[in-house]
Design an enzyme around this catalytic site. Structure first.
Site, PDB file in Angstrom:
ATOM      1  N   CYS A  95       0.811  -1.227   0.000  1.00  0.00           N
ATOM      2  CA  CYS A  95       0.000   0.000   0.000  1.00  0.00           C
ATOM      3  C   CYS A  95       0.843   1.276   0.000  1.00  0.00           C
ATOM      4  O   CYS A  95       0.367   2.344  -0.383  1.00  0.00           O
ATOM      5  CB  CYS A  95      -0.959   0.002   1.183  1.00  0.00           C
TER       6      CYS A  95
ATOM      7  N   HIS B 111      -3.441   7.390   1.932  1.00  0.00           N
ATOM      8  CA  HIS B 111      -3.825   6.041   1.510  1.00  0.00           C
ATOM      9  C   HIS B 111      -5.232   5.764   2.045  1.00  0.00           C
ATOM     10  O   HIS B 111      -5.530   6.060   3.200  1.00  0.00           O
ATOM     11  CB  HIS B 111      -2.827   5.030   2.069  1.00  0.00           C
TER      12      HIS B 111
ATOM     13  N   ASN C 120      -9.963   0.043  -0.598  1.00  0.00           N
ATOM     14  CA  ASN C 120      -8.502   0.045  -0.502  1.00  0.00           C
ATOM     15  C   ASN C 120      -7.920  -0.522  -1.796  1.00  0.00           C
ATOM     16  O   ASN C 120      -8.022  -1.717  -2.051  1.00  0.00           O
ATOM     17  CB  ASN C 120      -8.081  -0.786   0.710  1.00  0.00           C
TER      18      ASN C 120
HETATM   19  O1  UT7 Z   1      -3.887  -1.015   3.452  1.00  0.00           O
HETATM   20  C1  UT7 Z   1      -3.045  -1.572   4.407  1.00  0.00           C
HETATM   21  C2  UT7 Z   1      -3.428  -1.144   5.692  1.00  0.00           C
HETATM   22  N1  UT7 Z   1      -4.649  -1.805   6.107  1.00  0.00           N
HETATM   23  C3  UT7 Z   1      -5.378  -1.203   6.989  1.00  0.00           C
HETATM   24  O2  UT7 Z   1      -5.041  -0.108   7.348  1.00  0.00           O
HETATM   25  C4  UT7 Z   1      -6.571  -1.901   7.579  1.00  0.00           C
HETATM   26  C5  UT7 Z   1      -6.603  -1.636   9.038  1.00  0.00           C
HETATM   27  N2  UT7 Z   1      -7.700  -2.252   9.754  1.00  0.00           N
HETATM   28  C6  UT7 Z   1      -8.990  -1.906   9.577  1.00  0.00           C
HETATM   29  O3  UT7 Z   1      -9.305  -1.119   8.720  1.00  0.00           O
HETATM   30  C7  UT7 Z   1     -10.004  -2.466  10.531  1.00  0.00           C
HETATM   31  O4  UT7 Z   1      -9.364  -3.139  11.582  1.00  0.00           O
HETATM   32  C8  UT7 Z   1     -11.016  -3.440   9.853  1.00  0.00           C
HETATM   33  C9  UT7 Z   1     -11.969  -2.657   8.959  1.00  0.00           C
HETATM   34  C10 UT7 Z   1     -10.253  -4.484   9.044  1.00  0.00           C
HETATM   35  C11 UT7 Z   1     -11.862  -4.181  10.896  1.00  0.00           C
HETATM   36  O5  UT7 Z   1     -12.483  -3.261  11.766  1.00  0.00           O
HETATM   37  P1  UT7 Z   1     -12.442  -3.500  13.356  1.00  0.00           P
HETATM   38  O6  UT7 Z   1     -13.274  -2.476  13.974  1.00  0.00           O
HETATM   39  O7  UT7 Z   1     -10.987  -3.563  13.743  1.00  0.00           O
HETATM   40  O8  UT7 Z   1     -13.163  -4.908  13.505  1.00  0.00           O
HETATM   41  P2  UT7 Z   1     -12.596  -6.278  14.092  1.00  0.00           P
HETATM   42  O9  UT7 Z   1     -11.585  -6.886  13.185  1.00  0.00           O
HETATM   43  O10 UT7 Z   1     -12.215  -6.062  15.513  1.00  0.00           O
HETATM   44  O11 UT7 Z   1     -13.903  -7.184  14.027  1.00  0.00           O
HETATM   45  C12 UT7 Z   1     -15.069  -6.888  14.809  1.00  0.00           C
HETATM   46  C13 UT7 Z   1     -16.130  -7.947  14.571  1.00  0.00           C
HETATM   47  C14 UT7 Z   1     -15.622  -9.365  14.720  1.00  0.00           C
HETATM   48  O12 UT7 Z   1     -16.632 -10.102  15.399  1.00  0.00           O
HETATM   49  P3  UT7 Z   1     -16.461 -10.453  16.967  1.00  0.00           P
HETATM   50  O13 UT7 Z   1     -15.179 -11.222  17.061  1.00  0.00           O
HETATM   51  O14 UT7 Z   1     -16.405  -9.115  17.658  1.00  0.00           O
HETATM   52  O15 UT7 Z   1     -17.691 -11.243  17.246  1.00  0.00           O
HETATM   53  C15 UT7 Z   1     -15.516  -9.850  13.317  1.00  0.00           C
HETATM   54  O16 UT7 Z   1     -15.704 -11.258  13.192  1.00  0.00           O
HETATM   55  O17 UT7 Z   1     -16.653  -7.850  13.247  1.00  0.00           O
HETATM   56  C16 UT7 Z   1     -16.654  -9.134  12.617  1.00  0.00           C
HETATM   57  N3  UT7 Z   1     -16.430  -8.966  11.191  1.00  0.00           N
HETATM   58  C17 UT7 Z   1     -17.415  -8.762  10.291  1.00  0.00           C
HETATM   59  N4  UT7 Z   1     -18.734  -8.690  10.409  1.00  0.00           N
HETATM   60  C18 UT7 Z   1     -19.456  -8.437   9.306  1.00  0.00           C
HETATM   61  C19 UT7 Z   1     -15.228  -8.927  10.535  1.00  0.00           C
HETATM   62  N5  UT7 Z   1     -15.434  -8.716   9.232  1.00  0.00           N
HETATM   63  C20 UT7 Z   1     -16.771  -8.597   9.059  1.00  0.00           C
HETATM   64  C21 UT7 Z   1     -17.568  -8.369   7.935  1.00  0.00           C
HETATM   65  N6  UT7 Z   1     -18.908  -8.282   8.093  1.00  0.00           N
HETATM   66  N7  UT7 Z   1     -17.052  -8.185   6.689  1.00  0.00           N
END
Ligand code: UT7
Length: 322
Positions: free
Chosen positions: A114, A249, A279
């Protein structure tokens, strides 16, 4: 007078097909509400038949050349950032070079995921100032959707495809004149396991799929981006108050908000395209730059700062007087 790489044109290209969150939710266990709330993404463009990293890169390059008013034959250097080359080799940059008629000059790809466009810009700027070419095309182009595991909802909803390009020209300018003022690049290989692809020619002989521990990446992103932005401004004796536009980004709206807040930058100064592009890895910064240039927000004389962070980890920022 100082020799600088001056930005003389931008261009971009997107695949024809846009896929909304609702459409994705028909085949993936997710919802529009979750994706918008956690990332700010509403849709992404997905490459279809006949659309590849090179076709997108060529379209973006042609648009940038037209905006700059120069021909492909005027380009002596092409640096193309991608994680998703058409083939493992030759470099996708050479495919672009042949398509635009820049044959005989320098052309190569850089891989910094990225942050790839920032790395490509830093390399091209150094080579222009060293006199190795007088005009460069710097491209970020990706078909990230071809690296996705569509069964993994934690990653497949976040990425899209596209390309962005800029033309740089080496010029001798006054101290307060246009050009790339400073670029800072970093990498820390200790965090490879947080964001990677589980395949490759030398390990599995396959391309593999993107894997990410999103929450951990998020934390590192805000800290690293705020640091590098502060440092690149400090190098030239400026502060965030001097910046007209931040072109970040586009990984997550919450990362954009948190980084801007840490630096005391008002959200109105941040160019946002994550809602429509998602992204697009190395393409995201030049895509956003082209959008904000063509819609008239970024004007000649503006001070803009580009920033990105990605797998490796790699991260960087570049300060440019337009
Ligand atoms: O480009 C390179 C750099 N990349 C980034 O900068 C990405 C950085 N990270 C992020 O943008 C965020 O961490 C995400 C968007 C990937 C995720 O957001 P989050 O608020 O950190 O969510 P999380 O990973 O903590 O997941 C929360 C919940 C989980 O359920 P439980 O364990 O709390 O029951 C996941 O299983 O959301 C669930 N979940 C989803 N639910 C519906 C994860 N993906 C999905 C989904 N739809 N697509």
């Amino acid at each position: 007078m100082t020799r600088r790489s001056v930005l003389i044109g931008t261009g971009s290209a997107l695949p024809k097909r846009a896929v909304s969150n609702a459409e994705l939710a028909e085949t993936v266990d997710t919802s529009d509400e979750w994706i918008v709330e956690r990332s700010g993404i509403r849709q992404r463009h997905v490459a279809g038949e006949g659309e590849t990293t090179s076709t997108l890169a060529i379209a973006a390059a042609r648009a940038a050349l037209e905006a700059a008013g120069v021909d492909g034959t005027d380009i002596g250097l092409i640096v193309l950032a991608t994680t998703t080359p058409d083939q493992t080799f030759p470099a996708t940059a050479t495919i672009v070079q042949d398509a635009i008629g820049a044959n005989g000059g320098i052309a190569f790809d850089v891989a910094a995921v990225c942050s790839g466009f920032l790395y490509a810009l830093g390399v091209a700027d150094s080579m222009l100032r060293a006199g190795m070419a007088s005009r460069a095309l710097v491209i970020g182009a990706e078909t990230m959707t071809r690296l996705l595991d569509w069964e993994d909802r934690t990653t497949c909803v976040l990425f899209g495809d596209g390309a962005g390009a800029v033309v740089l020209e080496a010029r001798d300018v006054a101290g307060d004149g246009p050009g790339v003022l400073a670029t800072h690049l970093h990498a820390d290989g200790a965090h490879n396991e947080l964001l990677y692809v589980d395949g490759g020619p030398s390990t599995t002989q396959t391309v593999g799929h993107l894997r990410m521990k999103g929450r951990e990446v998020f934390r590192h992103a805000v800290v690293n981006l705020a640091d590098v932005l502060g440092n690149v401004l400090a190098e030239v004796g400026l502060t965030s108050a001097d910046v007209d536009w931040v072109v970040p980004h586009q990984a997550n709206q919450r990362i954009l908000d948190a980084t801007a807040k840490k630096l005391g930058l008002p959200p109105e100064k941040v160019v946002v395209t994550v809602d429509r592009h998602a992204n697009t890895s190395a393409a995201s910064v030049p895509l956003a730059l082209d959008v904000a240039t063509r819609d008239g927000r970024i004007k000649p004389g503006d001070l803009i700062v580009l920033e990105a962070m990605g797998g490796g980890f790699t991260w960087g920022a570049s300060l440019i007087r337009v």
